[in-house]
Design a protein around this motif. Structure first.
Motif, PDB file in Angstrom:
ATOM      1  N   GLU A 350       5.367   5.262  20.310  1.00  0.00           N
ATOM      2  CA  GLU A 350       4.977   5.631  18.949  1.00  0.00           C
ATOM      3  C   GLU A 350       3.497   5.352  18.797  1.00  0.00           C
ATOM      4  N   GLU A 351       2.611   5.745  18.000  1.00  0.00           N
ATOM      5  CA  GLU A 351       1.157   5.931  17.894  1.00  0.00           C
ATOM      6  C   GLU A 351       0.854   4.743  16.951  1.00  0.00           C
ATOM      7  N   ALA A 352      -0.554   4.781  16.776  1.00  0.00           N
ATOM      8  CA  ALA A 352      -0.853   3.719  15.666  1.00  0.00           C
ATOM      9  C   ALA A 352      -0.428   3.847  14.290  1.00  0.00           C
ATOM     10  N   VAL A 353      -0.251   2.822  13.514  1.00  0.00           N
ATOM     11  CA  VAL A 353       0.227   2.674  12.310  1.00  0.00           C
ATOM     12  C   VAL A 353      -0.959   2.937  11.264  1.00  0.00           C
ATOM     13  N   HIS A 354      -0.730   3.886  10.237  1.00  0.00           N
ATOM     14  CA  HIS A 354      -2.062   3.975   9.399  1.00  0.00           C
ATOM     15  C   HIS A 354      -1.339   4.060   7.872  1.00  0.00           C
ATOM     16  N   ASN A 355      -1.742   2.895   7.227  1.00  0.00           N
ATOM     17  CA  ASN A 355      -1.188   2.745   5.677  1.00  0.00           C
ATOM     18  C   ASN A 355      -1.947   2.077   4.773  1.00  0.00           C
ATOM     19  N   SER A 356      -1.587   2.299   3.602  1.00  0.00           N
ATOM     20  CA  SER A 356      -2.614   1.529   2.572  1.00  0.00           C
ATOM     21  C   SER A 356      -1.827   0.754   1.455  1.00  0.00           C
ATOM     22  N   TYR A 357      -2.236   0.069   0.882  1.00  0.00           N
ATOM     23  CA  TYR A 357      -1.682  -0.720  -0.433  1.00  0.00           C
ATOM     24  C   TYR A 357      -2.600  -1.081  -1.547  1.00  0.00           C
ATOM     25  N   THR A 358      -2.388  -0.767  -2.698  1.00  0.00           N
ATOM     26  CA  THR A 358      -2.764  -0.985  -3.935  1.00  0.00           C
ATOM     27  C   THR A 358      -2.229  -2.180  -4.570  1.00  0.00           C
ATOM     28  N   THR A 359      -3.036  -3.263  -4.662  1.00  0.00           N
ATOM     29  CA  THR A 359      -2.754  -4.716  -5.345  1.00  0.00           C
ATOM     30  C   THR A 359      -2.641  -4.858  -6.756  1.00  0.00           C
TER      31      THR A 359
END
Length: 393
Positions: A350-359
């Protein structure tokens, strides 16, 4: 106790191969004499006074011209006549091959770009990095398509020279500057027997016409037989040549590359954070490196995140094969921890994890990598960006 990482760590630096500085005051008297003799002989050579390489006129004398001449002298141990012969042959080859105008040609190898040979980022010292991977040619149909006959081979060699010429355009050609590239070769699945002819042609072209253009040669995913062959031929190599070689066995690509190249410049397929799409968004955002020991769980805490902010992150572990998760922990007493990414075993491919989250509440993001089930040390890196409304933090 689980280690915590609350801020960027300082990248590990490994001494690089010390290439020539090309400062004349660093030359030995005999080397200075050889340089002047080469200039005199070249001046006496028919039509040589109009010669140029990589857009740099060899006459009149200049610092950049001296860098080029010193490369040819170094390649021939400062034997002036041998260096002159090599230089004249190279000038002739460049004219016949069309090397000066090859960079912008469309040679029809779109499917190989970014896969077989390509420039990608810089090492920690500022050298452009060229990656090579020939595993795609284990597919017989692809092999026949590219190397099926002599004309196809010639066209491929021209494309390979084009890739190198693009890298050379990134060099300074000045004393104390960046005057060579780093070459990374992935030996995984490489069909060595089938590619023997092409490899010999490439090696011959580069040795004859691109002297001292490579500061370091890094071989990754090295099979056992390659290491054995290298140990057999190593006694016959000069110390200078051997000092440029780095061999890394399969599974250690990220750890090896991180010694010389920052993780944001290492391609994702080798355990880094660099994706082809990043090339269109300007210089990569720096990443932080950290080790994950065998039997260890590491928590990265990104604190001080306000309500309504969006946090974007990338994280990668070289070779993965461990458990990863992400959670958001609000500051307010009585608020529940939110599982942003549930714990999951990451496959080595698996390659790098790329994610986002709005608080919705102020708090912190915790990224966890759990290597407690393994004894093998891992190298990892991460980076993040926090945005609140239109303000970039």
């Amino acid at each position: 106790m689980e280690p915590l990482l609350n801020s960027a760590t300082t990248p590990r630096r490994t001494p690089s191969f010390k290439e020539d500085t090309y400062h004349l005051h660093n030359l030995k008297p005999s080397e200075k004499k050889a340089l002047q003799e080469l200039k005199d002989k070249l001046t006496a050579t028919s039509d040589a006074t109009d010669a140029s390489m990589w857009g740099i006129p060899l006459f009149p004398t200049s610092e950049k011209a001296d860098v080029i001449l010193l490369k040819f002298l170094r390649a021939r141990d400062f034997r002036v006549q041998d260096s002159l012969n090599m230089l004249v042959k190279c000038l002739t080859w460049r004219k016949e091959f069309g090397a000066d105008n090859i960079v912008d040609e469309d040679l029809g190898f779109k499917e190989l770009e970014g896969v077989v040979a390509y420039m990608n980022g810089y090492d920690k010292e500022g050298h452009p990095v060229c990656y090579n991977a020939y595993g795609v040619f284990k597919d017989k149909e692809m092999y026949e398509k590219i190397f099926g006959d002599n004309e196809k081979l010639k066209k491929f060699l021209k494309w390979r020279v084009q890739v190198l010429e693009r890298g050379i355009k990134m060099l300074h050609f000045k004393p104390g500057g960046i005057n060579s590239i780093i070459q990374v070769t992935d030996l995984k699945d490489m069909p060595k027997r089938e590619l023997r002819v092409a490899s010999n042609h490439i090696l011959s072209l580069f040795q004859d016409n691109y002297p001292e253009m490579v500061a370091r040669k890094i071989f990754i995913n090295v099979p056992w037989y390659f290491s054995m062959l290298y140990s057999m031929f190593s006694p016959f190599l000069t110390q200078r040549t051997k000092s440029k070689f780095v061999l890394s066995k399969e599974g250690n690509a990220a750890e090896t590359l991180y010694k010389y190249i920052s993780p944001e410049d290492v391609p994702v397929q080798y355990g880094g954070l660099s994706r082809p799409s990043d090339m269109n968004t300007g210089p990569p955002k720096p990443a932080s490196e950290f080790p994950v020991k065998g039997g260890e769980k590491v928590n990265i805490q990104i604190e001080g995140i306000e309500a309504g902010a969006m946090i974007t992150w990338d994280i990668v572990v070289g070779g993965w094969d461990l458990e990863y998760s992400a959670e958001y922990v609000p500051n307010a007493s009585g608020s529940y921890t939110i599982a942003v990414e549930k714990p999951r075993k990451m496959d080595p491919t698996e390659e790098a994890v790329h994610n986002s989250y709005t608080t919705k509440e102020a708090g912190k993001l915790v990224l966890s990598v759990d290597n407690s089930a393994s004894r093998k040390r891992k190298v990892a890196s991460y980076r993040y960006l926090v945005r609140k409304s239109s303000v970039v933090m």
